[in-house]
Motif scaffolding. Structure first.
Motif, short mmCIF file in Angstrom:
data_model
loop_
_atom_site.label_atom_id
_atom_site.label_comp_id
_atom_site.label_asym_id
_atom_site.label_seq_id
_atom_site.Cartn_x
_atom_site.Cartn_y
_atom_site.Cartn_z
N MET A 192 0.83 -1.22 0.00
CA MET A 192 0.00 0.00 0.00
C MET A 192 0.86 1.25 0.00
SD MET A 192 -0.81 -0.26 4.00
CE MET A 192 0.05 -1.82 4.11
N LEU A 193 2.01 1.11 0.60
CA LEU A 193 2.88 2.28 0.65
C LEU A 193 3.51 2.54 -0.70
CD1 LEU A 193 4.56 1.92 4.11
CD2 LEU A 193 3.04 3.71 3.32
N LEU A 232 7.92 12.18 -2.53
CA LEU A 232 8.12 12.55 -1.15
C LEU A 232 8.55 11.31 -0.37
CD1 LEU A 232 5.34 15.08 -0.39
CD2 LEU A 232 7.75 15.27 0.22
N LEU A 233 8.05 10.20 -0.83
CA LEU A 233 8.45 8.97 -0.16
C LEU A 233 9.73 8.44 -0.78
CD1 LEU A 233 5.14 7.14 0.59
CD2 LEU A 233 6.78 8.19 2.12
N ALA A 234 10.44 7.70 -0.03
CA ALA A 234 11.75 7.20 -0.47
C ALA A 234 11.63 6.39 -1.74
CB ALA A 234 12.35 6.37 0.63
N ASN A 251 16.19 11.70 -2.58
CA ASN A 251 15.79 11.44 -1.21
C ASN A 251 15.76 9.94 -0.93
OD1 ASN A 251 15.16 12.25 1.28
ND2 ASN A 251 12.99 12.61 0.88
N SER A 275 16.77 6.51 0.79
CA SER A 275 17.45 5.75 1.84
C SER A 275 17.03 4.29 1.71
CB SER A 275 17.13 6.27 3.24
OG SER A 275 16.15 7.25 3.22
N PRO A 276 17.94 3.41 1.99
CA PRO A 276 17.68 1.99 1.75
C PRO A 276 16.56 1.47 2.62
CG PRO A 276 19.72 2.31 2.97
CD PRO A 276 19.26 3.66 2.53
N ASN A 277 15.75 0.66 2.04
CA ASN A 277 14.65 0.03 2.76
C ASN A 277 15.20 -0.98 3.77
OD1 ASN A 277 12.90 -2.35 3.19
ND2 ASN A 277 11.43 -1.08 2.09
N GLN A 278 14.80 -0.79 5.00
CA GLN A 278 15.40 -1.59 6.06
C GLN A 278 15.00 -3.06 5.98
OE1 GLN A 278 17.81 -0.78 8.11
NE2 GLN A 278 17.80 -2.88 8.84
N SER A 279 13.79 -3.32 5.52
CA SER A 279 13.37 -4.72 5.42
C SER A 279 14.23 -5.47 4.41
CB SER A 279 11.90 -4.80 5.01
OG SER A 279 11.09 -4.17 5.97
N GLY A 280 14.47 -4.84 3.29
CA GLY A 280 15.32 -5.45 2.29
C GLY A 280 16.70 -5.73 2.84
N SER A 308 17.61 -5.97 5.99
CA SER A 308 17.58 -6.97 7.06
C SER A 308 17.56 -8.37 6.46
CB SER A 308 16.34 -6.77 7.92
OG SER A 308 16.36 -5.52 8.54
N LEU A 309 16.72 -8.53 5.47
CA LEU A 309 16.57 -9.85 4.89
C LEU A 309 17.90 -10.32 4.31
CD1 LEU A 309 14.90 -12.21 4.14
CD2 LEU A 309 14.20 -11.04 2.06
N ASP A 326 23.21 3.65 14.82
CA ASP A 326 22.07 3.43 13.94
C ASP A 326 21.29 2.19 14.29
OD1 ASP A 326 21.48 5.39 11.98
OD2 ASP A 326 23.50 5.08 11.19
#
Lengths: 351, 351
Positions: A1-2, A10-12, A55, A57-62, A64-65, A106
DNA sequence: CGTTTTTCCGTAAACGTTTACGAGAACACA
DNA sequence: TGTGTTCTCGTAAACGTTTACGGAAAAACG
């Protein structure tokens, strides 16, 4: 949805957007951003510039996985039975220090509380098994703590605030020197002429209660004073507990002239009981509290108490935990597994 | 590094292990675990059984990546300038309620504090842009809050504790009725014969200070009492602030007979100043505190104060936030955007 | 100029899930 | 028996990263 909103800029944006925009492969973009050596200085500049513009920044879920690490630490707050407030005034400063140091690396902080009175094994297992955090910080350590056993067996990194008898010296732990505090309190009272000194501590399997009592006993012996079991009492670790148990030691055949409380809430309850007996702390009896909180200061009479440096302790435990994590470890030798911090005596009016 | 230990069976296994073990495809395993309809009842049973045996729980990073949702909510604590303690006793109960309700939905809580006195835009942006959380809860709302502006523009879901003038009614917010509390406090004091009533509130752009003052002013007017600017003062939201500013209103040509403090720490500082002037709250002057904390209760004299139900408020805000999230929304109509909760008067000795 | 080394980058796999799609089997129905 | 439905499952793509590997181009070297 995001993702739907992504186009609005505006969104990354993703690393693919960046790569497309630069006419470059995503591999190169990633290497550039992560400071790898094998990327041209020019292109690195262009990538960084574009990342700023778009703008990105790396997606944290990606992340992390792929990396198998979430870059977040879980803090587990397990309320003691009877304590509805999670040792309220105790933890915020500690948490502040903990999270400040983690933030410098971080790392994010996830707070897991339990239902009061209910053990948290389930919540803990969930965090560990679903890999929501890279490590765990345990508070409210018990004398025998199954959380420690579980984490040790699972090989999951953790650190504790407060010692335990579980698990040996295999994990970083930071503790308040309750033993010395108990001993110092006795020394202080004896020096002021007291010889009948009561000790009130929380019941249940809280480790610090045992440490405190050890110090208390040793100091009495050192001063040649016999330990009177009638002057030692356990109660729930809350105001009601102190209120309930204090009359018991006061009923001892030879009345104590001083009481050491091993918890602030219990001390407040105890003082209430004393007041009802017409006994005034600071006049008719000496009172010392082992862990100071703001309440001790504003109570009337202001309570003499031993105070820990909670915020620095939070910072320090974060450091110790990080040093024990392979991903953060500095030089091998610097791993510190146990530290015991002194308390500072804050002399007020009650003793 | 964690994967290395996988074989030891104490650590969670992946969905592939499960599939291999059952001689079944991972797709079917996933559907079985997620309660999808298109899976045979038998196989579902076998899958669930095996999951239990192999101690399987889905890796959250994998899930987050695929579903675009992290199942965690960030709580942002932005200290007011001058407040070194994050409103210490205020937030733990709120946090307890918040996290309890979130936990019921298997949502985790991430706590983000800032360096005291430093605004948190950076930390907030990081959470949003790296997609570490699905939504944000803002505390310490300011009258004009750039965090709200940012989140609104970014289209990122959030809710606030405390109203703000920023952003309109487009997000869930829950507030304490400071206006009514200010008004009620005046009513109570007037009923007890006071007419010169001072108001001391925090300076800076804190919204609740304005609300409180509105209520104070309106109530005075309602009683036909002229508002005397000399009886209104702003100070830092800490003990020193109260200590510093209280003498100012006491120096008014016609001395006030009552003071309403809009913060507990300021009240304590104020009482200290009063004590040094030989003025006793409860005897020579009436004192009311707008937000009660445990300190008010144990202070001597015990301070009459207005108390919010912090834990239920935490629960409620969690509900409101969830209802506003598409993934959790119940029936469309049930979205509540704003609630204002009353405070309960705790009458003690100071007024 | 030929060969070796270095620099830089693209390709593709992998992390662990969920889910759209399609297909085989079983079943129903005429 | 033929056709249409329903159940059930496997296949494969996708989420956004990082990184091992290899190769082309450039540089260094003889």
């Amino acid at each position: 949805m995001l993702a739907k909103v992504r186009g609005e800029r505006l969104l990354a944006s993703s690393i693919h957007d960046l790569a497309r925009h630069l006419n470059i492969s995503i591999g190169t973009v990633s290497r550039a951003l992560n400071g790898r050596a094998d990327v041209n200085a020019d292109t690195r500049q262009r990538v960084l510039e574009a990342a700023r513009q778009l703008n990105y920044s790396p997606n944290q879920s990606g992340r992390s996985l792929r990396q198998g690490a979430t870059r977040s630490i879980a803090f587990m707050l397990q309320p003691h039975p009877g304590d509805q407030q999670y040792g309220e005034p105790f933890f915020i400063p500690f948490l502040t220090g903990l999270q400040a140091r983690l933030a410098e690396h971080d790392l994010d902080l996830m707070v897991v509380m339990g239902e009061p009175g209910q053990y948290q094994q389930e919540r803990l297992r969930r965090v560990v098994e679903t890999r929501r955090a890279d490590a765990v910080v345990l508070a409210n350590t018990r004398r025998e703590d199954d959380r420690i056993d579980y984490l040790s067996k699972a090989g999951f990194p953790f650190a504790t605030l407060g010692r335990s008898q579980s698990g040996g010296d295999t994990y970083p732990s930071l503790d308040i020197d309750f033993e010395k505090a108990g001993s110092d309190a006795v020394d202080r009272l004896v020096a002021r002429g007291h010889r009948r000194i009561a000790a009130i501590r929380p019941s249940h399997d809280l480790n610090f209660g045992y440490l405190f009592l050890d110090g208390y006993r040793k100091a009495l012996k050192r001063h040649g004073i016999e330990v009177d079991p009638g002057l030692i009492a356990d109660g729930f670790i809350n105001e009601a507990g102190g209120y309930q148990v204090t009359p018991r030691v006061m009923a001892s055949k030879e009345r104590p002239t001083a009481i050491i409380f091993n918890n602030d809430a219990m001390a407040l309850g105890g003082c209430k009981a004393l007041a009802e007996m017409g006994i005034r702390p600071g006049h008719d009896i000496a009172v010392i509290v082992i862990v100071d909180t703001p309440l001790c200061r504003y109570f009337s009479p202001a309570l003499t108490a031993f105070r820990p440096s909670l915020e620095p302790m939070g910072r320090r435990l974060a450091e110790m935990l990080l040093a024990s994590l392979p991903a953060f470890a500095g030089p091998e030798g610097t791993r510190i597994m146990r530290e015991v911090w002194p308390l500072e005596l804050i002399a007020r009016e009650s003793d």
